[in-house]
Design a protein around this motif. Sequence first.
Motif, PDB file in Angstrom:
ATOM      1  N   PHE A 216      35.681  22.747  42.113  1.00  0.00           N
ATOM      2  CA  PHE A 216      35.289  23.444  43.338  1.00  0.00           C
ATOM      3  C   PHE A 216      36.505  23.765  44.205  1.00  0.00           C
ATOM      4  CE2 PHE A 216      33.806  23.186  47.810  1.00  0.00           C
ATOM      5  CZ  PHE A 216      32.964  24.295  47.810  1.00  0.00           C
ATOM      6  N   PHE A 217      37.438  22.817  44.351  1.00  0.00           N
ATOM      7  CA  PHE A 217      38.626  23.049  45.177  1.00  0.00           C
ATOM      8  C   PHE A 217      39.517  24.143  44.584  1.00  0.00           C
ATOM      9  CE2 PHE A 217      38.102  18.551  46.905  1.00  0.00           C
ATOM     10  CZ  PHE A 217      37.580  19.022  48.096  1.00  0.00           C
ATOM     11  N   ILE A 218      39.641  24.162  43.249  1.00  0.00           N
ATOM     12  CA  ILE A 218      40.402  25.249  42.623  1.00  0.00           C
ATOM     13  C   ILE A 218      39.746  26.584  42.934  1.00  0.00           C
ATOM     14  CG2 ILE A 218      40.894  26.324  40.387  1.00  0.00           C
ATOM     15  CD1 ILE A 218      41.759  23.740  39.299  1.00  0.00           C
ATOM     16  N   GLY A 219      38.414  26.634  42.827  1.00  0.00           N
ATOM     17  CA  GLY A 219      37.697  27.872  43.117  1.00  0.00           C
ATOM     18  C   GLY A 219      37.856  28.311  44.553  1.00  0.00           C
ATOM     19  N   ILE A 220      37.841  27.362  45.485  1.00  0.00           N
ATOM     20  CA  ILE A 220      37.988  27.704  46.901  1.00  0.00           C
ATOM     21  C   ILE A 220      39.371  28.285  47.177  1.00  0.00           C
ATOM     22  CG2 ILE A 220      38.195  26.706  49.212  1.00  0.00           C
ATOM     23  CD1 ILE A 220      35.335  27.120  48.352  1.00  0.00           C
ATOM     24  N   VAL A 221      40.417  27.639  46.631  1.00  0.00           N
ATOM     25  CA  VAL A 221      41.777  28.155  46.824  1.00  0.00           C
ATOM     26  C   VAL A 221      41.906  29.541  46.195  1.00  0.00           C
ATOM     27  CG1 VAL A 221      44.214  27.802  46.271  1.00  0.00           C
ATOM     28  CG2 VAL A 221      42.793  25.851  46.956  1.00  0.00           C
ATOM     29  N   TRP A 222      41.364  29.681  45.017  1.00  0.00           N
ATOM     30  CA  TRP A 222      41.398  30.972  44.314  1.00  0.00           C
ATOM     31  C   TRP A 222      40.736  32.052  45.169  1.00  0.00           C
ATOM     32  CZ3 TRP A 222      40.051  31.069  38.389  1.00  0.00           C
ATOM     33  CH2 TRP A 222      40.339  32.334  37.863  1.00  0.00           C
ATOM     34  N   MET A 223      39.550  31.739  45.709  1.00  0.00           N
ATOM     35  CA  MET A 223      38.830  32.726  46.515  1.00  0.00           C
ATOM     36  C   MET A 223      39.566  33.023  47.821  1.00  0.00           C
ATOM     37  SD  MET A 223      36.288  34.761  46.504  1.00  0.00           S
ATOM     38  CE  MET A 223      35.317  34.151  45.125  1.00  0.00           C
ATOM     39  N   LEU A 224      40.220  32.018  48.397  1.00  0.00           N
ATOM     40  CA  LEU A 224      40.968  32.250  49.631  1.00  0.00           C
ATOM     41  C   LEU A 224      42.124  33.224  49.409  1.00  0.00           C
ATOM     42  CD1 LEU A 224      41.079  28.671  51.222  1.00  0.00           C
ATOM     43  CD2 LEU A 224      39.856  30.685  52.077  1.00  0.00           C
ATOM     44  N   VAL A 225      42.783  33.127  48.252  1.00  0.00           N
ATOM     45  CA  VAL A 225      43.847  34.086  47.924  1.00  0.00           C
ATOM     46  C   VAL A 225      43.257  35.483  47.817  1.00  0.00           C
ATOM     47  CG1 VAL A 225      45.537  34.773  46.187  1.00  0.00           C
ATOM     48  CG2 VAL A 225      45.256  32.347  46.762  1.00  0.00           C
ATOM     49  N   HIS A 226      42.152  35.593  47.115  1.00  0.00           N
ATOM     50  CA  HIS A 226      41.453  36.872  46.944  1.00  0.00           C
ATOM     51  C   HIS A 226      41.080  37.476  48.295  1.00  0.00           C
ATOM     52  CE1 HIS A 226      38.345  39.661  45.441  1.00  0.00           C
ATOM     53  NE2 HIS A 226      37.495  39.081  46.265  1.00  0.00           N
ATOM     54  N   VAL A 227      40.497  36.662  49.175  1.00  0.00           N
ATOM     55  CA  VAL A 227      40.039  37.138  50.485  1.00  0.00           C
ATOM     56  C   VAL A 227      41.230  37.498  51.369  1.00  0.00           C
ATOM     57  CG1 VAL A 227      38.814  36.487  52.588  1.00  0.00           C
ATOM     58  CG2 VAL A 227      37.900  35.822  50.352  1.00  0.00           C
ATOM     59  N   SER A 228      42.261  36.669  51.349  1.00  0.00           N
ATOM     60  CA  SER A 228      43.441  36.927  52.191  1.00  0.00           C
ATOM     61  C   SER A 228      44.093  38.255  51.843  1.00  0.00           C
ATOM     62  CB  SER A 228      44.454  35.790  52.038  1.00  0.00           C
ATOM     63  OG  SER A 228      43.897  34.556  52.430  1.00  0.00           O
ATOM     64  N   LEU A 229      44.215  38.529  50.552  1.00  0.00           N
ATOM     65  CA  LEU A 229      44.815  39.799  50.132  1.00  0.00           C
ATOM     66  C   LEU A 229      43.940  40.978  50.553  1.00  0.00           C
ATOM     67  CD1 LEU A 229      47.203  41.056  48.605  1.00  0.00           C
ATOM     68  CD2 LEU A 229      45.823  40.931  46.510  1.00  0.00           C
ATOM     69  N   LEU A 230      42.630  40.825  50.421  1.00  0.00           N
ATOM     70  CA  LEU A 230      41.718  41.888  50.833  1.00  0.00           C
ATOM     71  C   LEU A 230      41.844  42.178  52.327  1.00  0.00           C
ATOM     72  CD1 LEU A 230      38.411  41.073  48.901  1.00  0.00           C
ATOM     73  CD2 LEU A 230      39.683  43.216  48.780  1.00  0.00           C
ATOM     74  N   LEU A 231      41.858  41.128  53.138  1.00  0.00           N
ATOM     75  CA  LEU A 231      41.946  41.315  54.584  1.00  0.00           C
ATOM     76  C   LEU A 231      43.292  41.921  54.977  1.00  0.00           C
ATOM     77  CD1 LEU A 231      40.259  38.031  55.875  1.00  0.00           C
ATOM     78  CD2 LEU A 231      39.270  40.324  55.717  1.00  0.00           C
ATOM     79  N   LEU A 232      44.370  41.490  54.299  1.00  0.00           N
ATOM     80  CA  LEU A 232      45.696  42.029  54.603  1.00  0.00           C
ATOM     81  C   LEU A 232      45.768  43.520  54.300  1.00  0.00           C
ATOM     82  CD1 LEU A 232      48.680  41.671  55.345  1.00  0.00           C
ATOM     83  CD2 LEU A 232      49.113  41.046  52.947  1.00  0.00           C
ATOM     84  N   VAL A 233      45.347  43.891  53.096  1.00  0.00           N
ATOM     85  CA  VAL A 233      45.405  45.311  52.714  1.00  0.00           C
ATOM     86  C   VAL A 233      44.420  46.124  53.549  1.00  0.00           C
ATOM     87  CG1 VAL A 233      45.020  46.944  50.836  1.00  0.00           C
ATOM     88  CG2 VAL A 233      46.185  44.778  50.384  1.00  0.00           C
ATOM     89  N   GLY A 234      43.222  45.560  53.791  1.00  0.00           N
ATOM     90  CA  GLY A 234      42.248  46.268  54.620  1.00  0.00           C
ATOM     91  C   GLY A 234      42.771  46.556  56.011  1.00  0.00           C
ATOM     92  N   LYS A 235      43.480  45.586  56.567  1.00  0.00           N
ATOM     93  CA  LYS A 235      44.072  45.770  57.893  1.00  0.00           C
ATOM     94  C   LYS A 235      45.186  46.818  57.863  1.00  0.00           C
ATOM     95  CE  LYS A 235      45.023  44.483  62.220  1.00  0.00           C
ATOM     96  NZ  LYS A 235      44.108  44.759  63.354  1.00  0.00           N
ATOM     97  N   LEU A 236      46.015  46.774  56.808  1.00  0.00           N
ATOM     98  CA  LEU A 236      47.151  47.703  56.714  1.00  0.00           C
ATOM     99  C   LEU A 236      46.703  49.155  56.577  1.00  0.00           C
ATOM    100  CD1 LEU A 236      49.617  45.710  54.410  1.00  0.00           C
ATOM    101  CD2 LEU A 236      49.857  46.168  56.863  1.00  0.00           C
ATOM    102  N   ILE A 237      45.669  49.373  55.746  1.00  0.00           N
ATOM    103  CA  ILE A 237      45.247  50.767  55.506  1.00  0.00           C
ATOM    104  C   ILE A 237      44.059  51.159  56.393  1.00  0.00           C
ATOM    105  CG2 ILE A 237      46.064  50.647  53.135  1.00  0.00           C
ATOM    106  CD1 ILE A 237      43.158  50.568  52.208  1.00  0.00           C
ATOM    107  N   LYS A 238      43.631  50.210  57.267  1.00  0.00           N
ATOM    108  CA  LYS A 238      42.520  50.452  58.196  1.00  0.00           C
ATOM    109  C   LYS A 238      41.251  50.849  57.452  1.00  0.00           C
ATOM    110  CE  LYS A 238      45.709  51.804  61.882  1.00  0.00           C
ATOM    111  NZ  LYS A 238      46.119  52.857  62.848  1.00  0.00           N
ATOM    112  N   ALA A 239      40.944  50.069  56.411  1.00  0.00           N
ATOM    113  CA  ALA A 239      39.762  50.353  55.594  1.00  0.00           C
ATOM    114  C   ALA A 239      38.516  49.752  56.235  1.00  0.00           C
ATOM    115  CB  ALA A 239      39.935  49.778  54.191  1.00  0.00           C
ATOM    116  N   PRO A 240      37.390  50.450  56.201  1.00  0.00           N
ATOM    117  CA  PRO A 240      36.134  49.859  56.712  1.00  0.00           C
ATOM    118  C   PRO A 240      35.783  48.584  55.954  1.00  0.00           C
ATOM    119  CG  PRO A 240      35.903  52.233  56.346  1.00  0.00           C
ATOM    120  CD  PRO A 240      37.213  51.835  55.744  1.00  0.00           C
TER     121      PRO A 240
END
Length: 537
Positions: free
Chosen positions: A452-476
């Motif tokens: 479960f902890f591996i999955g949580i860390v994995w998902m946090l990386v996934h989410v962090s990258l999404l939020l970073l790129v979404g913020k940079l390109i101003k994606a809905p």
Amino acid sequence: MNRSLRLVELLPASSFLTKWGITFLLCWMGVFSFTYAQPQINVDQVSGRPPLEVNFEWQETSPQDSTLQLERVVWTFGGKDSIESMAGTHLFEKVGKFTLEAKGIYSDGHEEVISQKVEVKPLITNDAVVFGLLCVVLALIFVTSGSSHPFFQKFYKFVPALLLCYFVPALLNWPLGWISGEFTQLYNPVTSRYLLPAALILLCVSIDLKGIINLGWKAIVMFFTATLGIIIGGPIALMLISAIAPDLIGASPDELWRGLSTVAGSWIGGGANQAAMKEIYEVSDRIFSSMIVIDVIVANIWMGFLLYGASKSGAIDKWFKADTRAIDDLRNRVEGYSASIAKNPTTTDLFRILAVAFGGTALAHIGADAILPVLEPYERTLSEMGLSSLVSRFFWLIVIATTVGVGLSFTPARKLEGVGASKIGSVFIYLLVASIGMKMNIGEVFDNLGAFFIGIVWMLVHVSLLLLVGKLIKAPFFFTAVGSQANVGGAASAPVVASAFSPALAPVGVLMAVLGYALGTYGAIVCAELMRVAAGG
């Protein structure tokens, strides 16, 4: 030993070379072989309600002349617990299907493994009763969400109704133990194979292709960002957990990265891609069962966050400074068209809707049944090419159903939207959501904390990258949520997340999920090789 070896022993002692020459010849001819013990296990009960106490015993039925000695017996119970004993008792406290396995280890190193399935059943196992219960739960949620009572208005201001449609059935599974996805066929085949294709047809029948095309490049960028987040998230999570708590999983680094490859296959593509990874990297069943916790529990928790985020998309888009005009235009055009042709449906209209929905679903099943026999002889080749989804019946079911819906949008069937086609499609989607929630056993988290902890860390990386790129390109935020779920959840749940924004947007989730199926194996192989390096392989 068998009878042939006894005949050899009767030869005179003086003919030593002859005796062993004949023995060798008989062995080579396969006339005799050493016979190992043929044990069995006795179990007093194999099914019941929790807590289920099971008494077990190892019994030897060895040949009389066997010189092999049983040294020890190791019992496992479908989890991490194990004991060494000839007999004992185990208490199964949670609902589920478990494997009671006994491994007998003999003096020459030989092992005999025997297993017995044990079913710990929920309170309700009748599919008709489970279906009725889920319908009552959904009705209560929607009735209370539309209530004018101050308590409910305040409650649903913070908790979206769709989120409850997902998590209330999960709570009925664990800790209440009333229902379980393992003991019902509601998800497969009813909601995922019958209602989901029907819902996709009804939601696509009024699709605005021009509006979807006008969504632009940001939708594609967020989809591939989600894929990249999964590819790099795996090795990062593996390195981090291995450095902090190397013994958390209870598996070797080599076993671990191989097992995690199946999660990558599922999260980027789907079940077919996951199965392909299991075969390509020779993942053992023991490790694979732990990986299911990451795949199912973590992905479902993330879906819950996305459903909640959909209700707060306005605030998130404001933080992103996103331009949502294309999405608003698509939603308004579809809803405007629906309003312009809206009328009270007659019985005839409702039967037309059902004919289109389930007639199209029938065509999808016919098409899948016709295509699979053609492609199955080439399954190995397709898997090597990273196209394992093409031999998945579910893949073709979704593709054909979506194609039928889009095709009907160019015909008079498009007018069915005016008599509630998308509303009935949405009802099917909510039933799908409830059946997915019913499959989630949150209690499994506590049995597999390392995974479960591996999955949580994995998902946090996934989410962090999404939020970073979404913020940079101003994606809905819509692009972020659907791009993520099209990867992690696939065609079964991407339309659900898209529908949480608006039923008019459900086809976008389907189209992105199909793209995920195509890329699943390729992305998972890249992720697996990076995890091999991270594990020091």
